[in-house]
Scaffold this active site. Structure first.
Site, PDB file in Angstrom:
ATOM      1  N   GLU A 155       0.831  -1.209   0.000  1.00  0.00           N
ATOM      2  CA  GLU A 155       0.000   0.000   0.000  1.00  0.00           C
ATOM      3  C   GLU A 155       0.871   1.267   0.000  1.00  0.00           C
ATOM      4  OE1 GLU A 155      -2.994   0.041  -0.689  1.00  0.00           O
ATOM      5  OE2 GLU A 155      -4.039   1.716   0.227  1.00  0.00           O
ATOM      6  N   GLU A 164      -4.606  -0.432  -9.941  1.00  0.00           N
ATOM      7  CA  GLU A 164      -3.947   0.684 -10.642  1.00  0.00           C
ATOM      8  C   GLU A 164      -2.809   0.277 -11.574  1.00  0.00           C
ATOM      9  OE1 GLU A 164      -5.001   0.752  -7.563  1.00  0.00           O
ATOM     10  OE2 GLU A 164      -6.447   2.406  -7.552  1.00  0.00           O
TER      11      GLU A 164
HETATM   12  C1  DMJ Z   1     -10.898   2.401  -6.921  1.00  0.00           C
HETATM   13  O1  DMJ Z   1     -12.004   2.296  -6.114  1.00  0.00           O
HETATM   14  C2  DMJ Z   1     -10.963   3.659  -7.711  1.00  0.00           C
HETATM   15  O2  DMJ Z   1     -10.112   3.556  -8.786  1.00  0.00           O
HETATM   16  C3  DMJ Z   1     -10.625   4.869  -6.896  1.00  0.00           C
HETATM   17  O3  DMJ Z   1     -10.594   6.054  -7.654  1.00  0.00           O
HETATM   18  C4  DMJ Z   1      -9.319   4.733  -6.176  1.00  0.00           C
HETATM   19  N1  DMJ Z   1      -8.811   3.415  -6.259  1.00  0.00           N
HETATM   20  C5  DMJ Z   1      -9.707   2.346  -6.002  1.00  0.00           C
HETATM   21  C6  DMJ Z   1      -9.044   0.981  -6.097  1.00  0.00           C
HETATM   22  O4  DMJ Z   1      -7.747   0.960  -5.646  1.00  0.00           O
END
Ligand code: DMJ
Length: 457
Positions: free
Chosen positions: A280, A299
């Protein structure tokens, strides 16, 4: 996306028949919007698409039920936008009773400022400006609070005073999708002011957050990295990056800054190679995780997919394969895939976030599905921040209520979807990827440098 119409139809019917938002439940406005509202709208758009590119996804006797449900949910979220002095919404709302009396006045930039895509789509489908209006007002309020000095925003703000409680400016948790939605709102709605905000924000990011050498893939100095700084001074606040930041190369692909995207992506991939997951938080000075869990976040896969679409370089198929194999090896559990509690020890938690299916799996699937209708020119789609697909079409270009949107004076100019590329980004933001140029995406000394930076060699 997989073209499995019978499962899609079954799921839609199940949602229509069993889901109700009339619940005494306090939800996060942001999460309810991107996960629930977004999926309802996306499914509605797919069902009503006249072209049906994914196979026959129509629903017999469909009477816009999902759109009505989306409307019902959004109305229940609206109290978050009331009684706030700045227009920035409360972070949580009870679906039955509104904002809880003991509510927190502090919210994060991403949570409050990334509602425009879903709220805008809803408004434009319904012809009711309310939803877009409140979401746009929140974006503008946050934007007006950026530092005069650096142009940067912090990560936590007080919605009554407009005072920045968290002054950290970065690309990860608390900030990420704010930037993403400035660009995606523009892609979808063509409002020039969204692009202008995004371009200014991108410039400030490059000026104050990007560290390392200028030309990312050559020359002396460290490979580039985007760090966390104080929004007012631009001074470094800590030495970690977080796994959420790995979305940024994907966003850079969308604006055509492919070379920088390639370099940054490689850094996160190096961390993945070391642990078989992304911690994380990773401390680049200590070369060790600061926070060690991995909740199956998408991501890195998302950026890998977008980079493959932009470059067609098989390197990204290799990265995808590597990620897929680590997921199988370390996270597979009896009834699904499990959050890694610790990326070194590989211990698991009994938890699978919904974004694993809506993003991580979807991007992995699409990476390898070259012939997917999503990739055919002529079918124009955009992914919401939760990986829900929405079509980029003329339906969303009509804001007939333009005159009542907040601060609409300079936003009257609208772009057609086909004109999207012709805008003035700073010089390096408008490069058209040349496939040959990316045959070898990174020089070997670059790879060695980042492998050394993450302690792989
Ligand atoms: C998702 O829920 C979305 O992409 C959000 O904007 C941030 N990241 C999480 C997943 O890691």
């Amino acid at each position: 996306v997989m073209g499995n119409s019978s499962e899609f139809q079954k799921a839609v019917k199940l949602v229509i028949d069993t889901v109700s938002f009339d619940k005494d439940s306090t939800v996060q406005v942001f999460e309810a919007t991107i996960r629930v509202l977004g999926s309802l709208l996306s499914a509605h758009i797919i069902i009503t698409d006249t072209k049906q590119p994914f196979g026959d996804m129509t629903i017999k006797d469909y009477d816009n039920e999902l759109l009505h449900m989306a409307h019902d949910l959004a109305v229940r979220l609206l109290p978050a936008f009331e009684n706030t002095k700045t227009g920035i919404p409360y972070p949580r709302v009870n679906l039955k009773t509104g904002v809880p009396p003991d509510s927190n006045n502090e919210t994060c930039t991403a949570g409050a400022g990334s509602l425009l895509v879903e709220f805008g789509i809803l408004s434009r489908l319904l012809g009711d400006s309310t939803f877009e209006w409140v979401a746009r007002r929140a974006v503008k309020a946050l934007w007006s609070l950026r530092s005069n000095n650096t142009g940067l925003l912090g990560n936590v703000v007080n919605i009554q005073t407009g005072h920045w409680v968290g002054r950290q400016s970065g690309l990860g948790a608390g900030s990420d999708s704010f930037y993403e939605y400035l660009l995606k709102s523009y892609i979808l709605f063509g409002e020039k002011e969204d692009l202008e905000m995004f371009s200014d924000a991108y410039r400030s990011i490059q000026n104050h957050l990007r560290r390392g050498r200028e030309a990312c893939n050559e020359g002396e100095g460290d490979p580039p990295l985007y760090v966390n700084v104080n929004m007012f001074t631009g001074q470094l606040m800590n030495t970690w990056i977080d796994s959420l930041q790995a979305f940024f190369p994907g966003l850079q692909v969308l604006i055509g800054d492919v070379e920088d995207a390639i370099c940054l992506h490689a850094f996160y991939y190096a961390i993945w190679k070391r642990y078989g997951a992304l911690p994380e938080r990773y401390n680049w000075q200590l070369q060790a995780p600061d926070v060690s869990f991995y909740p199956l976040r998408p991501e890195l896969v998302e950026s890998t997919y977008l980079l493959y679409q932009a470059t067609k370089n098989p390197f990204y198929l290799h990265v995808g394969m590597d990620i897929l194999q680590s997921l199988e090896k370390y996270t597979k559990a009896k009834c699904g895939y499990a959050t890694l509690h610790h990326v070194v020890e590989k211990t698991k938690e009994d938890r699978m976030e919904s974004f694993f299916l809506s993003e991580t799996c979807k991007y992995l699937y699409l990476l390898f599905d070259e012939e997917n209708p999503l990739h055919k020119s002529g079918n124009k789609y955009m992914f919401t921040t939760e990986g829900h697909i929405v079509s980029v079409d003329e339906r969303f270009r009509n804001s007939l209520w333009q005159d009542i949107l907040p601060g609409e004076e300079d936003s009257a100019e609208k772009m057609k979807p086909s004109e999207l590329k012709a805008v003035n980004f700073s010089s390096n933001c408008n490069r058209v990827p040349d496939e040959r140029r990316y045959l070898l995406p990174l020089k070997s000394n670059y790879m060695r440098q980042i492998d050394r930076m993450v302690g792989l060699i």
